[in-house]
Design a protein around this motif. Sequence first.
Motif, PDB file in Angstrom:
ATOM      1  N   VAL A 474      -2.942  -1.243  25.919  1.00  0.00           N
ATOM      2  CA  VAL A 474      -3.403   0.225  25.963  1.00  0.00           C
ATOM      3  C   VAL A 474      -4.598   0.538  25.068  1.00  0.00           C
ATOM      4  O   VAL A 474      -5.336   1.117  25.537  1.00  0.00           O
ATOM      5  N   TYR A 475      -5.093  -0.453  24.121  1.00  0.00           N
ATOM      6  CA  TYR A 475      -6.183  -0.535  23.762  1.00  0.00           C
ATOM      7  C   TYR A 475      -7.458  -0.743  24.620  1.00  0.00           C
ATOM      8  O   TYR A 475      -8.445   0.031  24.540  1.00  0.00           O
ATOM      9  N   ARG A 476      -7.153  -1.576  25.330  1.00  0.00           N
ATOM     10  CA  ARG A 476      -8.317  -2.019  26.244  1.00  0.00           C
ATOM     11  C   ARG A 476      -8.380  -1.151  27.342  1.00  0.00           C
ATOM     12  O   ARG A 476      -9.507  -0.516  27.884  1.00  0.00           O
ATOM     13  N   LYS A 477      -7.300  -0.277  27.619  1.00  0.00           N
ATOM     14  CA  LYS A 477      -7.489   0.625  28.882  1.00  0.00           C
ATOM     15  C   LYS A 477      -7.977   2.105  28.475  1.00  0.00           C
ATOM     16  O   LYS A 477      -8.555   2.572  29.144  1.00  0.00           O
ATOM     17  N   TYR A 478      -7.511   2.426  27.224  1.00  0.00           N
ATOM     18  CA  TYR A 478      -7.674   3.671  26.903  1.00  0.00           C
ATOM     19  C   TYR A 478      -8.613   3.762  25.514  1.00  0.00           C
ATOM     20  O   TYR A 478      -9.100   5.032  25.205  1.00  0.00           O
ATOM     21  N   ASP A 479      -9.132   2.675  25.118  1.00  0.00           N
ATOM     22  CA  ASP A 479     -10.017   2.698  23.917  1.00  0.00           C
ATOM     23  C   ASP A 479      -9.491   2.889  22.754  1.00  0.00           C
ATOM     24  O   ASP A 479      -8.600   3.714  22.475  1.00  0.00           O
ATOM     25  N   ARG A 480      -9.943   2.040  21.657  1.00  0.00           N
ATOM     26  CA  ARG A 480      -8.927   2.264  20.382  1.00  0.00           C
ATOM     27  C   ARG A 480      -9.319   3.434  19.716  1.00  0.00           C
ATOM     28  O   ARG A 480      -8.415   3.756  18.849  1.00  0.00           O
ATOM     29  N   HIS A 481     -10.428   4.081  19.961  1.00  0.00           N
ATOM     30  CA  HIS A 481     -10.594   5.571  19.375  1.00  0.00           C
ATOM     31  C   HIS A 481      -9.739   6.428  20.192  1.00  0.00           C
ATOM     32  O   HIS A 481      -9.945   7.726  19.431  1.00  0.00           O
ATOM     33  N   HIS A 482      -9.090   6.302  21.005  1.00  0.00           N
ATOM     34  CA  HIS A 482      -8.129   7.112  21.837  1.00  0.00           C
ATOM     35  C   HIS A 482      -6.731   6.858  21.528  1.00  0.00           C
ATOM     36  O   HIS A 482      -6.018   7.413  22.479  1.00  0.00           O
ATOM     37  N   THR A 483      -6.383   5.859  20.898  1.00  0.00           N
ATOM     38  CA  THR A 483      -5.217   5.331  20.715  1.00  0.00           C
ATOM     39  C   THR A 483      -4.667   5.378  19.409  1.00  0.00           C
ATOM     40  O   THR A 483      -5.404   5.110  18.371  1.00  0.00           O
ATOM     41  N   ALA A 484      -3.393   5.434  18.949  1.00  0.00           N
ATOM     42  CA  ALA A 484      -3.087   5.231  17.808  1.00  0.00           C
ATOM     43  C   ALA A 484      -1.719   4.782  17.410  1.00  0.00           C
ATOM     44  O   ALA A 484      -0.780   5.126  18.320  1.00  0.00           O
ATOM     45  N   GLN A 485      -1.180   4.267  16.401  1.00  0.00           N
ATOM     46  CA  GLN A 485       0.110   3.759  16.187  1.00  0.00           C
ATOM     47  C   GLN A 485       0.968   4.711  15.329  1.00  0.00           C
ATOM     48  O   GLN A 485       0.080   5.095  14.321  1.00  0.00           O
ATOM     49  N   VAL A 486       2.051   5.187  15.328  1.00  0.00           N
ATOM     50  CA  VAL A 486       2.619   6.050  14.434  1.00  0.00           C
ATOM     51  C   VAL A 486       3.070   5.393  13.000  1.00  0.00           C
ATOM     52  O   VAL A 486       3.568   4.040  13.026  1.00  0.00           O
ATOM     53  N   ALA A 487       2.889   6.052  12.090  1.00  0.00           N
ATOM     54  CA  ALA A 487       3.020   5.735  10.531  1.00  0.00           C
ATOM     55  C   ALA A 487       4.064   6.321  10.071  1.00  0.00           C
ATOM     56  O   ALA A 487       4.181   7.601  10.358  1.00  0.00           O
ATOM     57  N   ASN A 488       5.140   5.634   9.489  1.00  0.00           N
ATOM     58  CA  ASN A 488       6.064   6.422   8.738  1.00  0.00           C
ATOM     59  C   ASN A 488       5.767   6.654   7.190  1.00  0.00           C
ATOM     60  O   ASN A 488       5.130   5.624   6.718  1.00  0.00           O
ATOM     61  N   VAL A 489       6.233   7.698   6.748  1.00  0.00           N
ATOM     62  CA  VAL A 489       6.155   7.848   5.185  1.00  0.00           C
ATOM     63  C   VAL A 489       7.502   7.598   4.653  1.00  0.00           C
ATOM     64  O   VAL A 489       8.284   8.282   5.074  1.00  0.00           O
ATOM     65  N   ILE A 490       7.579   6.474   3.763  1.00  0.00           N
ATOM     66  CA  ILE A 490       8.902   5.955   3.417  1.00  0.00           C
ATOM     67  C   ILE A 490       9.049   6.627   1.814  1.00  0.00           C
ATOM     68  O   ILE A 490       8.232   6.691   1.056  1.00  0.00           O
ATOM     69  N   ALA A 491      10.380   6.836   1.851  1.00  0.00           N
ATOM     70  CA  ALA A 491      10.721   7.690   0.610  1.00  0.00           C
ATOM     71  C   ALA A 491      10.927   6.614  -0.390  1.00  0.00           C
ATOM     72  O   ALA A 491      11.133   5.340  -0.327  1.00  0.00           O
ATOM     73  N   TYR A 492      10.578   6.958  -1.511  1.00  0.00           N
ATOM     74  CA  TYR A 492      10.665   6.051  -2.850  1.00  0.00           C
ATOM     75  C   TYR A 492      12.122   5.789  -2.886  1.00  0.00           C
ATOM     76  O   TYR A 492      13.095   6.883  -3.083  1.00  0.00           O
ATOM     77  N   ARG A 493      12.784   4.526  -2.940  1.00  0.00           N
ATOM     78  CA  ARG A 493      13.966   4.222  -3.187  1.00  0.00           C
ATOM     79  C   ARG A 493      14.376   4.603  -4.738  1.00  0.00           C
ATOM     80  O   ARG A 493      13.606   4.350  -5.631  1.00  0.00           O
ATOM     81  N   PRO A 494      15.707   4.888  -4.963  1.00  0.00           N
ATOM     82  CA  PRO A 494      16.062   5.489  -6.271  1.00  0.00           C
ATOM     83  C   PRO A 494      15.684   4.266  -7.279  1.00  0.00           C
ATOM     84  O   PRO A 494      15.273   4.573  -8.418  1.00  0.00           O
ATOM     85  N   ARG A 495      16.134   3.220  -6.834  1.00  0.00           N
ATOM     86  CA  ARG A 495      15.850   2.183  -8.215  1.00  0.00           C
ATOM     87  C   ARG A 495      14.370   2.071  -8.354  1.00  0.00           C
ATOM     88  O   ARG A 495      14.090   1.819  -9.428  1.00  0.00           O
ATOM     89  N   SER A 496      13.740   2.079  -7.251  1.00  0.00           N
ATOM     90  CA  SER A 496      12.184   1.903  -7.670  1.00  0.00           C
ATOM     91  C   SER A 496      11.637   2.915  -8.325  1.00  0.00           C
ATOM     92  O   SER A 496      10.826   2.796  -9.169  1.00  0.00           O
ATOM     93  N   ALA A 497      12.222   4.175  -7.889  1.00  0.00           N
ATOM     94  CA  ALA A 497      11.638   5.384  -8.930  1.00  0.00           C
ATOM     95  C   ALA A 497      12.238   5.279 -10.206  1.00  0.00           C
ATOM     96  O   ALA A 497      11.389   5.579 -11.151  1.00  0.00           O
ATOM     97  N   VAL A 498      13.330   4.861 -10.595  1.00  0.00           N
ATOM     98  CA  VAL A 498      13.711   4.762 -11.897  1.00  0.00           C
ATOM     99  C   VAL A 498      13.057   3.540 -12.751  1.00  0.00           C
ATOM    100  O   VAL A 498      12.501   3.895 -13.792  1.00  0.00           O
ATOM    101  N   ARG A 499      12.663   2.566 -12.104  1.00  0.00           N
ATOM    102  CA  ARG A 499      12.053   1.584 -12.694  1.00  0.00           C
ATOM    103  C   ARG A 499      10.408   2.080 -13.028  1.00  0.00           C
ATOM    104  O   ARG A 499      10.079   1.914 -14.117  1.00  0.00           O
ATOM    105  N   ASP A 500       9.799   2.679 -11.829  1.00  0.00           N
ATOM    106  CA  ASP A 500       8.524   2.949 -12.301  1.00  0.00           C
ATOM    107  C   ASP A 500       8.309   4.267 -13.194  1.00  0.00           C
ATOM    108  O   ASP A 500       7.621   4.146 -14.159  1.00  0.00           O
TER     109      ASP A 500
END
Length: 551
Positions: A474-500
């Motif tokens: 896909v990168y080769r055919k359509y160029d890296r500036h015209h392609t992207a991978q989807v990113a997730n925004v992951i929620a803070y896990r309660p355990r990590s939130a409490v610790r921080d």
Amino acid sequence: MGWHPSDLPWSEFERRLSGTAPLVADPVTIEYGDGSDAPSWMRSRPRYEPPSKIVPQPSTVDYAELHCHTNFSFLDGASQPEELAEEAYRLSLKGLAVTDHDGFYGVVRFSAAAQELGLPTIFGAELSLDLPGPQNGEPDPAGRHLLVLARGPEGYSRLSRVISLAQLAGGEKGRPVYDLDEVAKTLAGHVLVLTGCRKGHVPAALREGGTAAAAPELARLATLFGGDSVAVELTQHGYPDDDERNDALAELARRYRLPTVATGNVHYAEPGGHRLAQALAAVRARRSLDELDGWLPATGIAHLRSGDEMAARFAAYPGAVTRAAAFGAELAFDLNLVAPRLPDCEVGEGHTEMSWLRHLTEQGALRRYGTRAARPDAYRQLDHELDMVEKLGFPGYFLIVHDIVEFCRGENIYCQGRGSAANSAVCYALGITNVDAVRWELLFERFLAPERDGLPDIDLDIESDRREEAIQHVYRKYDRHHTAQVANVIAYRPRSAVRDMARAFGFSASRSTTGVRQRWPTSTTSPATWSSTRTSCRPSPDTSASTPVAW
């Protein structure tokens, strides 16, 4: 020393801290359980439903907030996009801009909520220039800020491209690299630039060298972006020098014949969010609240305000508040107007994209179904689907997916379409899916219909060991500036939130959770929808600095 929690389950611990109702452990609601820290745990976000109890309060002064951070400004904004939209609606604002740091991370959720509330939406970003490195762990992050608001879908598209290229150029998470001259070449005429907060080029120069230093910076912005695309931003956050700074900025605006505009430089929806914002700043700086005290704002007033209140606060600067409303009306647009522009696809000689898609579908249908005479029912369905694809203008999308599938097939890489695409006879004929939608009488409209917004969803499962080969194709055919991978925004896990948060309140990891429970502010809820990035407490030996954090 290690972490020694009590026997209280984390789910119950988090529930007590946040003041939420007890969890019901049944198959329907278990996905909202304690979450633990397992990668397989997920949380589905339901469709936004506006609260029924919000009653807009009348305002005699029109005002739109043009500088606002959601909690997608990692550990900087303290309110969810929906909370900000709801409060803006309650205050009868004429528009609200989301201007998170170096990205459009929260705009989809903001737009969905605002649309339900009937709130005009403005989209922008606060660009972080001249960063020496990622700024997590810094009590007062370095760099200069440039606040940019998009003028319509074209401005949004250009600003998105500028941010994407800067993130790629940085080479590491949290350090975008911008060239101001190049940014101006791309955005001039398509954005409105505000001089911004104390880290903006003009306010920073004013603080460091007075009007003699600030004037050239303002002139530079006007030259780069155009005099009709720059406004001088006035803010009041309760600092002793607010009036003096605003007087100097207003004088510079008069000198260069630029408009002034009042903003709240908002970081939380309501006044009560101040305490949570302070705690987040401590987590970001990897310090306790006591250690960070000298860097924190003296007052908690970085929240949304009504037009009447803003007019009273900025009475010394006539027109600054009403101009914000005027800019808001000019800049507001619906995010649904922003649609991806797909690349032109390779087609056979003499063909358009649609005629080529029909040709490929006919070839595939001969393999799957035989002739029209043999399977008239299948061809009726194919014709119906192709007519719908043509009507909605999506032939290129199907051709791109078909190209990826054909590449995988040619390289003997397992590739299988799934999901609602299985309801399409066209996808079956093209070899994208292996479910015969005609035989099983599947409903095509579940996959594609005029009532559904945007492109249909075609999911491809590609074997994990060779997935990278397909990505590189896909990168080769359509160029890296015209392609992207989807990113997730992951929620803070309660355990990590409490610790921080426990560290922010001065507790070491070895302290019992009982002490944390006694000190936790009862008015705040557990942090959500930030990042899963872990932080550690690394106190600074120097706690005497008095520079406030960047809001």
